[in-house]
Design an enzyme around this catalytic site. Structure first.
Site, PDB file in Angstrom:
ATOM      1  N   ALA A  66       0.867  -1.176   0.000  1.00 56.59           N
ATOM      2  CA  ALA A  66       0.000   0.000   0.000  1.00 56.59           C
ATOM      3  C   ALA A  66       0.906   1.229   0.000  1.00 56.59           C
ATOM      4  CB  ALA A  66      -0.875  -0.016   1.241  1.00 56.59           C
ATOM      5  N   GLY A 112       0.821  -5.071   1.007  1.00 56.10           N
ATOM      6  CA  GLY A 112      -0.399  -5.216   0.206  1.00 56.10           C
ATOM      7  C   GLY A 112      -0.145  -5.914  -1.124  1.00 56.10           C
ATOM      8  N   GLU A 115      -0.246  -9.480  -0.260  1.00 54.50           N
ATOM      9  CA  GLU A 115      -1.630  -9.818   0.100  1.00 54.50           C
ATOM     10  C   GLU A 115      -2.479 -10.012  -1.163  1.00 54.50           C
ATOM     11  OE1 GLU A 115      -1.795  -6.441   2.885  1.00 54.50           O
ATOM     12  OE2 GLU A 115      -2.416  -7.890   4.406  1.00 54.50           O
ATOM     13  N   GLU A 137       4.962  -5.024   7.245  1.00 48.35           N
ATOM     14  CA  GLU A 137       4.158  -3.976   7.886  1.00 48.35           C
ATOM     15  C   GLU A 137       4.574  -3.651   9.316  1.00 48.35           C
ATOM     16  OE1 GLU A 137       2.992  -6.209   5.842  1.00 48.35           O
ATOM     17  OE2 GLU A 137       1.279  -5.491   4.683  1.00 48.35           O
TER      18      GLU A 137
HETATM   19  C1  3H9 Z   1       0.959  -2.138   3.443  1.00 52.92           C
HETATM   20  O1  3H9 Z   1       1.096  -2.693   2.391  1.00 52.92           O
HETATM   21  C2  3H9 Z   1      -0.268  -2.211   4.299  1.00 52.92           C
HETATM   22  C3  3H9 Z   1      -1.226  -3.286   3.927  1.00 52.92           C
HETATM   23  O2  3H9 Z   1      -1.015  -4.477   4.634  1.00 52.92           O
HETATM   24  C4  3H9 Z   1      -2.646  -2.913   4.268  1.00 52.92           C
HETATM   25  C5  3H9 Z   1      -3.165  -1.721   3.581  1.00 52.92           C
HETATM   26  C6  3H9 Z   1      -4.623  -1.618   3.517  1.00 52.92           C
HETATM   27  N1  3H9 Z   1       4.773   3.240  -0.431  1.00 52.92           N
HETATM   28  O3  3H9 Z   1      13.692   1.888  -0.949  1.00 52.92           O
HETATM   29  P1  3H9 Z   1      13.880   2.478  -2.293  1.00 52.92           P
HETATM   30  C7  3H9 Z   1       9.317   4.439  -2.455  1.00 52.92           C
HETATM   31  S1  3H9 Z   1       2.204  -1.153   4.067  1.00 52.92           S
HETATM   32  C8  3H9 Z   1       5.255   4.439  -0.808  1.00 52.92           C
HETATM   33  O4  3H9 Z   1      14.864   3.604  -2.428  1.00 52.92           O
HETATM   34  P2  3H9 Z   1      14.917  -0.043  -3.197  1.00 52.92           P
HETATM   35  C9  3H9 Z   1      10.472   4.916  -1.592  1.00 52.92           C
HETATM   36  O5  3H9 Z   1      10.044   5.800  -0.587  1.00 52.92           O
HETATM   37  C10 3H9 Z   1       3.505  -1.203   2.902  1.00 52.92           C
HETATM   38  N2  3H9 Z   1       6.502   4.598  -1.304  1.00 52.92           N
HETATM   39  O6  3H9 Z   1      14.248   1.369  -3.404  1.00 52.92           O
HETATM   40  C11 3H9 Z   1      11.339   5.578  -2.636  1.00 52.92           C
HETATM   41  O7  3H9 Z   1      10.751   6.815  -2.953  1.00 52.92           O
HETATM   42  P3  3H9 Z   1      11.593   8.080  -3.447  1.00 52.92           P
HETATM   43  C12 3H9 Z   1       4.334  -2.414   3.070  1.00 52.92           C
HETATM   44  C13 3H9 Z   1       7.273   3.510  -1.414  1.00 52.92           C
HETATM   45  O8  3H9 Z   1      14.987  -0.650  -4.527  1.00 52.92           O
HETATM   46  C14 3H9 Z   1      11.188   4.661  -3.830  1.00 52.92           C
HETATM   47  O9  3H9 Z   1       9.953   3.976  -3.629  1.00 52.92           O
HETATM   48  N3  3H9 Z   1       5.470  -2.328   2.168  1.00 52.92           N
HETATM   49  C15 3H9 Z   1       6.828   2.248  -1.035  1.00 52.92           C
HETATM   50  O10 3H9 Z   1      16.149   0.066  -2.383  1.00 52.92           O
HETATM   51  C16 3H9 Z   1      12.293   3.675  -4.007  1.00 52.92           C
HETATM   52  O11 3H9 Z   1      12.456   2.950  -2.788  1.00 52.92           O
HETATM   53  C17 3H9 Z   1       6.683  -1.961   2.600  1.00 52.92           C
HETATM   54  O12 3H9 Z   1       6.923  -1.699   3.746  1.00 52.92           O
HETATM   55  C18 3H9 Z   1       5.507   2.133  -0.529  1.00 52.92           C
HETATM   56  N4  3H9 Z   1       4.992   0.957  -0.156  1.00 52.92           N
HETATM   57  O13 3H9 Z   1      13.875  -0.849  -2.308  1.00 52.92           O
HETATM   58  C19 3H9 Z   1       7.750  -1.901   1.532  1.00 52.92           C
HETATM   59  N5  3H9 Z   1       7.839   1.354  -1.241  1.00 52.92           N
HETATM   60  O14 3H9 Z   1      12.353   7.635  -4.652  1.00 52.92           O
HETATM   61  C20 3H9 Z   1       8.653  -0.736   1.746  1.00 52.92           C
HETATM   62  C21 3H9 Z   1       8.859   2.058  -1.758  1.00 52.92           C
HETATM   63  O15 3H9 Z   1      10.572   9.106  -3.741  1.00 52.92           O
HETATM   64  N6  3H9 Z   1       9.594  -0.552   0.673  1.00 52.92           N
HETATM   65  N7  3H9 Z   1       8.535   3.355  -1.872  1.00 52.92           N
HETATM   66  O16 3H9 Z   1      12.446   8.440  -2.275  1.00 52.92           O
HETATM   67  C22 3H9 Z   1      10.771  -1.238   0.621  1.00 52.92           C
HETATM   68  O17 3H9 Z   1      11.074  -2.082   1.417  1.00 52.92           O
HETATM   69  C23 3H9 Z   1      11.726  -0.837  -0.456  1.00 52.92           C
HETATM   70  O18 3H9 Z   1      11.427   0.460  -0.847  1.00 52.92           O
HETATM   71  C24 3H9 Z   1      11.707  -1.752  -1.688  1.00 52.92           C
HETATM   72  C25 3H9 Z   1      12.595  -1.114  -2.811  1.00 52.92           C
HETATM   73  C26 3H9 Z   1      12.300  -3.121  -1.323  1.00 52.92           C
HETATM   74  C27 3H9 Z   1      10.321  -1.896  -2.247  1.00 52.92           C
END
Ligand code: 3H9
Length: 709
Positions: A66, A112, A115, A137
């Protein structure tokens, strides 16, 4: 706005291709949700569509979850509840479409995103390092709330699901396949074809057979009594690990347990109401801020303005390959795929260094994080010798010899004659000013510090220390290579103790004073664990080594004066041959490498007598506020570039409680006038070292904050 989702139908299979425009990752925003809903309605009613495939067309990202940005904007529980219900409705739609759906997973499939994939009928994943799968999360202070706490345990068993959910783990596709989250693992080049074949088979009524996990797991998972046992032991473990400071893992546990007992619908209700509570909590807000700060640091070159491009580092030299140097080399091989050359003074030292590094690689192989092929290839990148040969090609050399100025100067003088013009020279010193080490060099502009933390393979922080003379190209090269090694890098000004040790020294000194005054080791440590530190200060001294802690204290005392005067206790412990865990003698007893209870002899040595009468109420404020006050001073002196780096450095380098957001964020939360008042009271009672620094007083007076809203 351009659409994120494209749908096309071929041979009765609908391809749903996701690529969120102008974003680095695919994420489920409100807009994406609406697009999905429209497309899914169409597919459900289209008689030509027999099955569907959900696939990403964005490199490296299936769906990262999400949209975390949307959480920050949630003003109330009601809003959070509406958001999560929307997410649940969408994910449920995948599960109840009436047509089989295949998730073709390439790239991060998190939160998400997973999910959604779990609600599909079948999952095929690309065997690629970017394909990370998990429910992270809880690391954001929330729980998987779009059915993750329901579908994952039903798919892979309660125990395996809790193992992933409660720690917020992200696992590679290969492991996800082994534990049964993913049905098929394929080479990225054939992902589309395999997904299409699976969709066609499913459309013809094929029922995939799923391996069930180990018999033992299901014996426990499948009966109510066994499950009760699993839940109660998981709860105990969570409480032990989090000290009750992080409510999200407990909430996730509750959602899984409720759902397994009362069914999916009831489980989803609990997920939604717990999410609504957590998403607007202070803990979650702080953890989300840490996520964004860490993400921002991944792109930060380390200097403001127009910065030169970093030089590529493919050859790394490490001089001095004790435990630290060897571990730096191993991580450089594993994460940055660098060709690493070790150098030490004699053959046995080089041999020991190589053995340490190979051991770390072997551990990765044993944990299935490296294939046999990768393990063999990476092992070959390590070499070593006693001469300087081999370092001439280095793009960067990190020195990690004993903490002695003359020795380091001598190493760099010799090194400078061997390396090429473009080679960056770095010292892994934890205390000695870089400018002093660089004295006498022909080219001091390429000298800087790279302060890693032990154990290097686990600790996420790297301080890159720059002196006035360090050239920008050298700074950005070291910072970029640190990031390639998987570290969160903060660029710090050359000054005694840099950032992390500058904050630690007064904290550890104060712990020594409390000991001397008769407060028991256990009381000091437990108090700080209760505040949220992973370990207490006395345990920390044993872990980092008494010699290292005392050396840092002495350097800071000499540079900054009486407020940082250490007690004599550590000196006396060292004279008794107590170096801490590394020689199994310190404030604690050790048996077979395991830490046991407090060594009562330590009290004798430092001349202290634990006295239960000594008041304990001030233990926590004394330890916390002496550190906070120093943090404000150091920030004001420009030791770190900004409050973000200061908070991240303390959280990742010292273990300052992440749920409090870091020392500067915590000061904002306490309120600066209140912090000044507390320090003044402590100063009256315990001495001038607690006197609030000028900057803090002036900020309190003018109503400023470290992180203005
Ligand atoms: C969820 O899903 C809740 C659900 O259960 C229920 C909901 C109803 N959202 O880290 P990076 C951005 S909670 C917004 O440098 P990498 C990040 O800020 C979510 N932005 O790249 C950055 O932005 P910017 C659960 C996100 O390759 C850019 O993408 N998910 C999100 O080193 C690049 O990111 C997580 O906790 C997001 N969900 O790593 C996953 N994800 O360029 C969190 C990324 O503007 N994310 N961004 O600064 C990660 O672990 C890493 O970002 C990922 C990529 C492995 C995806």
């Amino acid at each position: 706005m351009t659409a994120a989702l494209t749908a096309r139908v071929e041979r009765g299979i609908a391809w749903l291709e996701l690529d969120l425009p102008a974003e680095p990752v695919n994420k489920i925003t409100r807009g994406v949700r609406e697009e999905f809903e429209r497309v899914l309605d169409r597919l459900a009613s289209d008689p030509d569509v027999r099955a569907g495939i959900l696939i990403s067309r964005k490199a490296g990202s299936f769906i990262a979850g999400a949209d975390i940005d949307e959480f920050g904007g949630l003003a109330s529980r009601g809003e959070a509840h509406a958001l999560v219900r929307g997410g649940q409705v969408l994910v449920t739609r995948f599960a109840t479409l009436g047509k089989p759906m295949v998730a073709a997973i390439n790239g991060a499939c998190l939160g998400g995103g997973l999910e959604t994939a779990l609600a599909c009928t079948y999952r095929v994943a690309a065997d690629d390092p970017k394909t990370l799968i998990g429910l992270p999360e809880v690391q954001l202070g929330i729980l998987p709330a779009a059915g993750g706490c329901q579908r994952l345990p039903r798919l892979i068993g309660v125990r395996a699901a809790l193992d992933l959910i409660l720690a917020g783990k992200q696992v590679p596709a290969r492991r996800a396949h082994r534990i049964g989250i993913v049905d098929e693992l394929v080479h990225p080049a054939i992902l589309d074809r395999v997904a299409e074949e699976a969709a066609a088979r499913l459309a013809s009524g094929w029922q995939p057979k799923r391996r069930r996990a180990g018999l033992g797991d299901f014996a426990l998972d499948d009966n109510p009594l066994g499950r009760r046992l699993v839940f109660s032991s998981a709860r105990k473990q969570v409480l032990k690990k989090t000290g009750g400071h992080y409510p999200a893992p407990l909430a996730a546990l509750q959602a899984v347990e409720h759902g397994m007992k009362h069914g999916m619908e009831a489980g989803l209700d609990v997920e939604a109401s717990l999410f609504a509570e957590l998403a607007v909590s202070a803990v979650s807000r702080n953890l989300v801020r840490i996520f964004f700060a860490t993400t921002a640091l991944k792109k930060d070159p380390g200097l403001p303005g127009d910065t030169p491009a970093p030089h590529p580092v493919s050859n790394l030299g490490v001089v001095g390959v004790g435990f630290m140097g060897a571990s730096i080399g191993a991580v450089a091989v594993m994460k940055a795929q660098a060709d690493v050359r070790f150098k030490d003074r004699d053959v046995p030292s080089v041999g020991r260094g190589l053995a340490v590094a190979h051991r770390l690689l072997d551990e990765q192989r044993e944990r299935h994080r490296l294939t046999r092929f990768e393990h063999r290839r990476l092992s070959r990148l390590l070499s070593g010798g006693v001469g300087w040969d081999g370092l001439g090609r280095a793009d960067l050399v990190i020195e990690a010899v004993f903490e002695d100025l003359e020795l380091k100067q001598q190493v760099f003088a010799e090194l400078e004659a061997q390396v090429g013009e473009r080679c960056v020279l770095a010292s892994n010193t934890s205390t000695i000013p870089i400018a002093e080490i660089a004295q006498g060099l022909q080219r001091p502009d390429r000298m800087l510090g790279m302060h890693f933390f032990s154990p290097v393979e686990k600790m996420p922080l790297l301080e890159v220390i720059v002196s006035e003379g360090t050239a920008p190209w050298a700074t950005v090269t070291a910072a970029a290579f640190g990031r390639k090694m998987g570290k969160t890098v903060i660029v710090v000004r050359d000054s005694p103790g840099f950032w992390v040790n500058r904050l630690l020294a007064p904290y550890l000194n104060e712990a020594g004073r409390l000991l001397q005054e008769g407060v028991a080791v256990e009381t000091i440590d437990k108090t700080m664990v209760k505040f949220g530190f992973p370990v207490g200060p006395i345990t920390l001294i044993d872990e980092v080594g008494l010699d290292v802690a005392l050396n840092a204290s002495k350097v800071l005392h000499a540079a900054l004066g009486d407020r940082l005067q250490p007690t004599g206790g550590l000196q006396r412990m060292l004279e008794d041959g107590r170096f801490g865990r590394k020689n199994q003698r310190g404030f604690f007893r050790y048996e077979g490498g395991k830490r046991r209870d407090v060594d009562m002899a330590a009290y004798e040595i430092i001349g202290a007598h634990p006295d239960p009468q000594v008041p304990r109420d001030d233990v926590q404020p004394r330890l916390v506020y002496i550190m906070l006050n120093e943090a404000v001073r150091a920030l004001h002196e420009g030791i770190v570039r900004n409050t973000r780096d200061g908070d991240i450095g303390a959280v990742f380098g010292i273990g300052f409680p992440a749920f409090r957001g870091g020392p500067l964020r915590y000061l904002d939360e306490v309120g600066l006038p209140q912090a000044v008042a507390t320090l003044e009271t402590l100063a009256q009672q315990y001495g001038d070292r607690f006197a609030p620094c000028e900057r803090l007083v002036s900020m309190a007076r003018t109503g400023e904050a470290f992180h203005p809203q």
